[in-house]
Design a protein around this motif. Sequence first.
Motif, PDB file in Angstrom:
ATOM      1  N   TRP B  48       0.868  -1.180   0.000  1.00  0.00           N
ATOM      2  CA  TRP B  48       0.000   0.000   0.000  1.00  0.00           C
ATOM      3  C   TRP B  48       0.898   1.220   0.000  1.00  0.00           C
ATOM      4  O   TRP B  48       1.753   1.354   0.876  1.00  0.00           O
ATOM      5  CB  TRP B  48      -0.905   0.040   1.229  1.00  0.00           C
ATOM      6  CG  TRP B  48      -1.960  -1.012   1.288  1.00  0.00           C
ATOM      7  CD1 TRP B  48      -2.185  -1.877   2.316  1.00  0.00           C
ATOM      8  CD2 TRP B  48      -2.957  -1.303   0.299  1.00  0.00           C
ATOM      9  NE1 TRP B  48      -3.257  -2.693   2.018  1.00  0.00           N
ATOM     10  CE2 TRP B  48      -3.749  -2.363   0.787  1.00  0.00           C
ATOM     11  CE3 TRP B  48      -3.259  -0.779  -0.965  1.00  0.00           C
ATOM     12  CZ2 TRP B  48      -4.811  -2.905   0.067  1.00  0.00           C
ATOM     13  CZ3 TRP B  48      -4.316  -1.325  -1.680  1.00  0.00           C
ATOM     14  CH2 TRP B  48      -5.083  -2.363  -1.164  1.00  0.00           C
ATOM     15  N   ALA B  49       0.708   2.091  -0.953  1.00  0.00           N
ATOM     16  CA  ALA B  49       1.411   3.370  -0.963  1.00  0.00           C
ATOM     17  C   ALA B  49       0.552   4.387  -0.210  1.00  0.00           C
ATOM     18  O   ALA B  49      -0.632   4.148  -0.001  1.00  0.00           O
ATOM     19  CB  ALA B  49       1.626   3.818  -2.403  1.00  0.00           C
ATOM     20  N   PRO B  50       1.132   5.514   0.199  1.00  0.00           N
ATOM     21  CA  PRO B  50       0.317   6.513   0.906  1.00  0.00           C
ATOM     22  C   PRO B  50      -0.780   7.109   0.026  1.00  0.00           C
ATOM     23  O   PRO B  50      -1.810   7.535   0.530  1.00  0.00           O
ATOM     24  CB  PRO B  50       1.314   7.593   1.308  1.00  0.00           C
ATOM     25  CG  PRO B  50       2.654   6.977   1.180  1.00  0.00           C
ATOM     26  CD  PRO B  50       2.551   5.899   0.144  1.00  0.00           C
ATOM     27  N   PHE B 412      -5.241  11.530   5.939  1.00  0.00           N
ATOM     28  CA  PHE B 412      -4.230  12.529   6.291  1.00  0.00           C
ATOM     29  C   PHE B 412      -2.893  12.202   5.625  1.00  0.00           C
ATOM     30  O   PHE B 412      -2.241  13.067   5.036  1.00  0.00           O
ATOM     31  CB  PHE B 412      -4.064  12.583   7.814  1.00  0.00           C
ATOM     32  CG  PHE B 412      -2.984  13.529   8.260  1.00  0.00           C
ATOM     33  CD1 PHE B 412      -3.175  14.901   8.200  1.00  0.00           C
ATOM     34  CD2 PHE B 412      -1.763  13.042   8.724  1.00  0.00           C
ATOM     35  CE1 PHE B 412      -2.165  15.775   8.593  1.00  0.00           C
ATOM     36  CE2 PHE B 412      -0.759  13.907   9.120  1.00  0.00           C
ATOM     37  CZ  PHE B 412      -0.957  15.281   9.060  1.00  0.00           C
ATOM     38  N   MET B 413      -2.490  10.931   5.688  1.00  0.00           N
ATOM     39  CA  MET B 413      -1.219  10.548   5.059  1.00  0.00           C
ATOM     40  C   MET B 413      -1.326  10.615   3.534  1.00  0.00           C
ATOM     41  O   MET B 413      -0.343  10.840   2.843  1.00  0.00           O
ATOM     42  CB  MET B 413      -0.801   9.131   5.487  1.00  0.00           C
ATOM     43  CG  MET B 413      -0.397   9.007   6.945  1.00  0.00           C
ATOM     44  SD  MET B 413       0.821  10.223   7.502  1.00  0.00           S
ATOM     45  CE  MET B 413       2.210   9.832   6.447  1.00  0.00           C
ATOM     46  N   HIS B 414      -2.536  10.416   3.012  1.00  0.00           N
ATOM     47  CA  HIS B 414      -2.776  10.436   1.566  1.00  0.00           C
ATOM     48  C   HIS B 414      -2.636  11.848   1.011  1.00  0.00           C
ATOM     49  O   HIS B 414      -1.911  12.074   0.048  1.00  0.00           O
ATOM     50  CB  HIS B 414      -4.180   9.881   1.297  1.00  0.00           C
ATOM     51  CG  HIS B 414      -4.619   9.856  -0.137  1.00  0.00           C
ATOM     52  ND1 HIS B 414      -4.966  10.993  -0.837  1.00  0.00           N
ATOM     53  CD2 HIS B 414      -4.813   8.830  -1.004  1.00  0.00           C
ATOM     54  CE1 HIS B 414      -5.328  10.656  -2.068  1.00  0.00           C
ATOM     55  NE2 HIS B 414      -5.247   9.360  -2.188  1.00  0.00           N
ATOM     56  N   SER B 415      -3.336  12.809   1.629  1.00  0.00           N
ATOM     57  CA  SER B 415      -3.396  14.153   1.038  1.00  0.00           C
ATOM     58  C   SER B 415      -3.514  15.271   2.063  1.00  0.00           C
ATOM     59  O   SER B 415      -3.857  16.387   1.696  1.00  0.00           O
ATOM     60  CB  SER B 415      -4.609  14.264   0.094  1.00  0.00           C
ATOM     61  OG  SER B 415      -4.425  13.481  -1.048  1.00  0.00           O
ATOM     62  N   GLY B 416      -3.254  14.983   3.332  1.00  0.00           N
ATOM     63  CA  GLY B 416      -3.453  16.010   4.349  1.00  0.00           C
ATOM     64  C   GLY B 416      -2.227  16.846   4.663  1.00  0.00           C
ATOM     65  O   GLY B 416      -2.340  17.967   5.160  1.00  0.00           O
ATOM     66  N   PRO B 449       0.569   4.125   6.552  1.00  0.00           N
ATOM     67  CA  PRO B 449       1.871   4.475   7.138  1.00  0.00           C
ATOM     68  C   PRO B 449       1.858   4.814   8.623  1.00  0.00           C
ATOM     69  O   PRO B 449       2.909   4.879   9.249  1.00  0.00           O
ATOM     70  CB  PRO B 449       2.309   5.693   6.312  1.00  0.00           C
ATOM     71  CG  PRO B 449       1.596   5.557   5.012  1.00  0.00           C
ATOM     72  CD  PRO B 449       0.276   4.928   5.340  1.00  0.00           C
ATOM     73  N   THR B 450       0.670   5.031   9.210  1.00  0.00           N
ATOM     74  CA  THR B 450       0.642   5.373  10.634  1.00  0.00           C
ATOM     75  C   THR B 450       0.461   4.148  11.532  1.00  0.00           C
ATOM     76  O   THR B 450       0.552   4.256  12.740  1.00  0.00           O
ATOM     77  CB  THR B 450      -0.521   6.346  10.957  1.00  0.00           C
ATOM     78  OG1 THR B 450      -1.765   5.634  10.846  1.00  0.00           O
ATOM     79  CG2 THR B 450      -0.540   7.533  10.021  1.00  0.00           C
ATOM     80  N   THR B 451       0.154   2.981  10.941  1.00  0.00           N
ATOM     81  CA  THR B 451      -0.237   1.841  11.785  1.00  0.00           C
ATOM     82  C   THR B 451       0.945   0.986  12.247  1.00  0.00           C
ATOM     83  O   THR B 451       0.788   0.124  13.106  1.00  0.00           O
ATOM     84  CB  THR B 451      -1.240   0.913  11.053  1.00  0.00           C
ATOM     85  OG1 THR B 451      -0.588   0.345   9.914  1.00  0.00           O
ATOM     86  CG2 THR B 451      -2.482   1.673  10.588  1.00  0.00           C
TER      87      THR B 451
END
Lengths: 191, 574
Positions: B48-50, B412-416, B449-451
């Motif tokens: 999985w990419a961000p 958030f990691m995707h586009s925040g 990416p946060t998990t």
Amino acid sequence: MTKSMMIVGVGGQGSLLASRLVGAVLGECGYEVKLSEVHGMSQRGGSVVTYVKYGDEVHSPLVDFGEADYIISFELLEAARYLPYLKPGGKIVTSTQVIYPMPVITGAMDYPQELVNKLQARADVTAVDALALAEQAGSPKAANVVLMGVLSAATDISEEVWQKALEKTVPPKFLALNKTAFALGRAAGKG
Amino acid sequence: MNKLMLGNQAVARGLYEAGCRFVSSYPGTPSTEITEEAAKYPEIYAEWAPNEKVAMESALGASIAGARSFCGIKHVGLNVAADPLYTASYTGVNGGMVIGVADDPGMHSSQNEQDSRHHAIASKVPMLEPSDSEECKEFTKLAFALSEEYDTPVILRTCTRVAHSQSAVELLDREEPALKPYEKNPQKYSMAPANAIKRHVVVEDRMAKLAAAAETSPLNRVEMGKTAIGFITSGTCYQYVRELFPKASVLKLGLVNPLPRQLFFDFREKVEKLWVIEEMDPIIETHVRALGIQVDGGKAQTGLLGELSQTRLAKAMGVTLPASKSLDEALPVRPPVLCPGCPHRGLFYTLKKLNLTVMGDIGCYTLGGMAPLGAMDTTICMGASIGALHGFTKMRPESNSKCVAVIGDSTFMHSGLTGIANIVYNKSFSTVLILDNSITGMTGHQQNPTTGLTLQEEETYPIKMEDVCRALGVPRVRIADPAKLDELEAAIKEELAAEEPSVIIVRRPCALLKYVKHKPPYHVDTDKCRSCRACMKIGCPAIRFEGGRASIDDTLCVGCGLCQQLCHFDAIQE
């Protein structure tokens, strides 16, 4: 000749396992099978539907108004919602379980009364308390397999095929429980 | 051997059989299972990419390195990845590169109903469209072959009814194409103007060759039958046409970009009337009409909205519909809701209580906009909550204390991140709430990416969002627990009052995660219940009113205790 089923209920009730089981049963019978599911948002407590098509040759994976030979419903209001999809002469197998949708919870609408009677006035309906039978088998989560047992009594597919499919689709840890649930459903279906 | 497979599972099987080595994707319904299934083949590296842009760039990098690569995303994800797509069209590939994009006509789980074929046309990239699971697998393999033959990325387009339908697939062995040698070639891969000008010539030449190949490609198939009506169609619409008219003549398109020319003229001559059947926009129909070919039925009859089905097609064509019965009363609808025990519920209850303007985002928490919570003013696209909040408060500075953005951890990691940078850089006193439920929820629990876990659930470096926000220069960053309503409300009030940018990370894991222990169901002491309906304000599916008193459905309640905090009469008990 293509036949159609719809498995309907509320997101989270376990309709995906039921559709896998039906798919295995129909595949075992040698039919071409197509199943269509909806994932994503509606799985969060919304109205969910799985379409099952089977026969010698299947094209569209969808079942539409007046086309379903069987509707298997995990919840009473959902059986009523999908009634227009039933073919004249088709059969409904439904759990009598009631789950209030948000417009009823907020008080915007009432949950319809006397649904079993209303459905029976319009179609061939077998209504069973699948939740109680599942609890009797050992877990309320097995209500989906109870309903498969009820359905099995309404089809001309041999019990052996259903049992084989159960063994293929249910994890071994829960097989005994689900076999009991299936048997209770089948007995209720034969009524 | 034949196996019943979901369309997405069949695409993954196609990746396996084609010898694909690299998959980078971002989850999005109805595309998610392609990557989850691909990850089950040890021969394929899958991640999985961000976001989709990073995923597609990574897949292109893997292709340039010489591997067959894949990127699987949903239609709106292709917008995010449009930037690399349009230039990957110029660079072409080394190892074959396929982009799987799943459209969602009918918007079962999407914020718009866009037609990805526009992107294929505009980026000048070939697009294949399968109509069932077997074709999902076969077209995936053909897409790799086409990609390498024509030196181009290839898009494989599905829709919900192909991606999420199961039908039989023949399982074959995996090819093992060797990694192609990598040779430095900036003229091909470095798209500075001087190089890009030359590559554009290559692109136009390639599309002309592909258009010529479309005339005879086995991907496009004429099935001659009765000639009263002929149909041109593709994808799932082919199945609806066949269901309704099993004996009609059909030109089935598997290659939907570029479209053929002569094939259409030839087919038109053989049939008396011609209908073009496609979902969403009239891409094929416009092309056919532009050739001067007479079309007797199409979008004017089938419409631009929603999905088709055999019945909608029958209606459009004036075919008699089967009889059906219904109840003679309006039935309550059953929209999706936040699950019992959902950590978002306490937050949206508080936002509504404080009467805030809420800029929303994409995820389960979009359901916080539904009654009775109804605490969301906008939902646009991934990450838009933060930008919208910034623009809104810049124009209405008085709303700084009454307006928040809500965005999930994965979103958030995707586009925040860039939105936060903008708030800090351009000095708005915005308050952003990051709803951290420790998973990508709506698409069915994907790691992010946060998990601290990868797609394969291996441990990795967890990115701490509080550290990220601080590093981006946010002066006020704090954590709050949405299960503790009083503390949460106090935290939100404080940050709204502060004349500085602030972020509150509203943290509690999704109630459906396996490691989240559920407590025994709560129950209502009916003697104490005064029917005030305070507990009904949170829109919990487990609470209902019966006989004028609240009651809790013990098959649904997971014991989160939120309702207990709202009861003024101590009527809700463990």
